[in-house]
Write an enzyme that holds these catalytic residues in place. Structure first.
Site, PDB file in Angstrom:
ATOM      1  N   GLU A 146       0.802  -1.240   0.000  1.00 18.64           N
ATOM      2  CA  GLU A 146       0.000   0.000   0.000  1.00 18.64           C
ATOM      3  C   GLU A 146       0.831   1.285   0.000  1.00 18.64           C
ATOM      4  O   GLU A 146       0.599   2.176   0.817  1.00 18.64           O
ATOM      5  CB  GLU A 146      -0.976  -0.010   1.178  1.00 18.64           C
ATOM      6  CG  GLU A 146      -1.913  -1.201   1.154  1.00 18.64           C
ATOM      7  CD  GLU A 146      -2.909  -1.216   2.314  1.00 18.64           C
ATOM      8  OE1 GLU A 146      -2.821  -0.359   3.205  1.00 18.64           O
ATOM      9  OE2 GLU A 146      -3.781  -2.111   2.325  1.00 18.64           O
TER      10      GLU A 146
ATOM     11  N   GLU B 259      -5.877 -11.064  -1.363  1.00 14.97           N
ATOM     12  CA  GLU B 259      -6.730 -10.890  -0.168  1.00 14.97           C
ATOM     13  C   GLU B 259      -8.195 -10.876  -0.584  1.00 14.97           C
ATOM     14  O   GLU B 259      -8.989 -10.047  -0.123  1.00 14.97           O
ATOM     15  CB  GLU B 259      -6.375  -9.582   0.552  1.00 14.97           C
ATOM     16  CG  GLU B 259      -4.896  -9.480   0.908  1.00 14.97           C
ATOM     17  CD  GLU B 259      -4.525  -8.197   1.665  1.00 14.97           C
ATOM     18  OE1 GLU B 259      -5.420  -7.484   2.123  1.00 14.97           O
ATOM     19  OE2 GLU B 259      -3.313  -7.931   1.784  1.00 14.97           O
TER      20      GLU B 259
HETATM   21  C1  XIL Z   1      -6.462  -6.575   8.108  1.00  7.27           C
HETATM   22  C2  XIL Z   1      -6.772  -7.775   9.009  1.00  7.27           C
HETATM   23  O1  XIL Z   1      -7.628  -8.645   8.306  1.00  7.27           O
HETATM   24  C3  XIL Z   1      -7.429  -7.300  10.287  1.00  7.27           C
HETATM   25  O2  XIL Z   1      -7.583  -8.384  11.188  1.00  7.27           O
HETATM   26  C4  XIL Z   1      -6.595  -6.207  10.944  1.00  7.27           C
HETATM   27  O3  XIL Z   1      -7.282  -5.694  12.072  1.00  7.27           O
HETATM   28  C5  XIL Z   1      -6.304  -5.077   9.977  1.00  7.27           C
HETATM   29  O4  XIL Z   1      -5.696  -5.621   8.802  1.00  7.27           O
HETATM   30  N1  XIL Z   1      -4.996  -4.839   3.554  1.00  7.27           N
HETATM   31  C6  XIL Z   1      -4.001  -5.633   4.027  1.00  7.27           C
HETATM   32  C7  XIL Z   1      -4.277  -6.541   5.169  1.00  7.27           C
HETATM   33  O5  XIL Z   1      -2.914  -5.684   3.437  1.00  7.27           O
HETATM   34  O6  XIL Z   1      -3.147  -6.750   5.978  1.00  7.27           O
HETATM   35  C8  XIL Z   1      -5.426  -6.039   6.014  1.00  7.27           C
HETATM   36  O7  XIL Z   1      -5.715  -7.031   7.004  1.00  7.27           O
HETATM   37  C9  XIL Z   1      -6.628  -5.756   5.157  1.00  7.27           C
HETATM   38  C10 XIL Z   1      -6.313  -4.683   4.134  1.00  7.27           C
END
Ligand code: XIL
Length: 369
Positions: free
Chosen positions: A153, A258
């Site tokens: 990001e 994701e």
């Molecule tokens: C999220 C997790 O799923 C949550 O449990 C945590 O509280 C916050 O992070 N982008 C990413 C992930 O790269 O690491 C994030 O994961 C979701 C958005």
């Protein structure tokens, strides 16, 4: 249309105690074995194997794992001179035991940073942090972890670089440096840039510039990870396809890292809505607290089918498709962007039963194995 019997599937799941059954069972990972890895994100309790039914499901359906949280810097490097690899070691051991593809998430990210990192103000100190952090972690799991999200990001929505503690202290060279440090620590591991909304044209252009910059500066980058936190109606299949083609034209792999699909209203989509407004507890924002209506279940199944059809069309370019969680009950989307809602973004429900969306993804492969 062949419907997969959820009860039979549950019995098979319970009977399976490890990931290498003698007989090949019907599962996502087996159906897609010639196409790409099918992964899931593991919570801390799943890494600790606290729930046998979840463990069996993970082993049965998935052949790639990502740690949902525990490898982020605030957990693994809580103090300047202290690393805590307890859960990271268990995560890697889980993947090795079950012969899974192990993905590391994530080395350099502005979020979920340990408080001491956020306070770094000076470029010398930040350089030393990056070197120590990346080298220590990547070397420790050299030859065990198969790919890393080196940077997560780093881009704004318009494709420019996000003002993070890394950019502020080091300027844009931190991006190239991060990839070089990771490659030096493990020359064979695949290195990814990972981000969300990578199907938006302006952000896509930003990624293209970034990958070219890293390569031109002699850095090694092997892939682009599109997080794939998507909605029922966006991004469009056309934009997803354009991104797959654009990234792979750069000579890198494309992974969907994701994947989940929200079925709930988003505060940013409400015309005139004040995003700072507190939506918690507002029933309009949590329309399906008990169960998902059939009509929406069907829409979700159709959306997943359309997406996987596109993934299959470009399977040569796609290395891995990872869901952000095993089942709806664990999804981060129950608490983001509004706390305490009931969302239904994955292929398995809270009782670990396959949903219509699971069947629709499986049906794309039926008769083709
Ligand atoms: C999220 C997790 O799923 C949550 O449990 C945590 O509280 C916050 O992070 N982008 C990413 C992930 O790269 O690491 C994030 O994961 C979701 C958005």
């Amino acid at each position: 249309m062949k419907i997969i019997n959820p009860y039979l599937l549950a019995i098979t799941t319970l009977l399976l105690v490890n990931c290498s059954p003698k007989k090949e069972v019907t599962s996502l990972k087996n159906s897609y074995k010639d196409d790409f890895y099918i992964g899931t994100a593991l919570s801390a309790s799943q890494i600790e194997e606290k729930n046998a039914a979840e463990d069996s499901l993970i082993c049965k359906e998935f052949n790639a794992i990502t740690a949902e949280n525990i490898m982020k810097s605030m957990f693994v490097h809580p103090q300047k001179d202290k690393y805590d690899f307890t859960l990271a070691d268990k995560f890697v051991a889980f993947g090795e035991k079950n012969k899974m593809f192990i993905h590391g998430h994530t080395l350099i990210w502005h979020s979920q940073l340990a408080p001491w990192m956020e306070k770094i103000k000076d470029s010398t100190e930040m350089k030393a942090f990056m070197k120590d952090h990346i080298t220590t972690i990547v070397s420790k799991y050299k030859g065990k972890i198969n790919s890393w999200d080196v940077v997560n990001e780093a881009l704004n929505e318009d494709g420019t670089l996000r003002k993070s503690v890394f950019l502020n202290t080091l300027g844009e060279s931190y991006l190239v440096d991060a990839f070089k440090l990771a490659a030096a620590a493990d020359p064979k591991v695949d290195l990814y840039y990972n981000d969300y909304n990578l199907e938006e044209p302006a952000k896509r252009e930003g990624v293209i510039r970034l990958v070219k910059k890293i390569k031109a500066a002699g850095g090694k980058i092997d892939g682009v990870g599109s997080q794939g936190h998507w909605k029922l109606d966006s991004p469009s299949l056309e934009e997803i396809e354009k991104s797959i083609l654009a990234y792979s034209a750069l000579g890198v792999k494309v992974a969907f890292t994701e994947l989940d699909i929200t079925v709930l209203p988003n505060p940013w989509d409400l015309k005139g809505a004040d995003v700072n407004q507190n939506f918690e507890g507002n029933p309009k924002m949590n329309p399906y607290p008990e169960t998902l209506p059939d009509s929406v279940q069907t829409k979700l199944a159709q959306r997943y089918a359309d997406i996987f059809k596109l993934f299959l069309k470009h399977k040569e370019k796609i290395s891995r498709v990872t869901f952000w969680g095993v089942h709806d009950g664990q999804s981060w989307l129950n608490d983001w962007p509004i706390k305490g809602r009931t969302n239904y973004p994955l292929l398995f429900d809270t009782k670990l039963q396959p949903k219509k969306a699971y069947n629709s993804v499986m049906q794309l492969k039926e008769g083709k194995e």
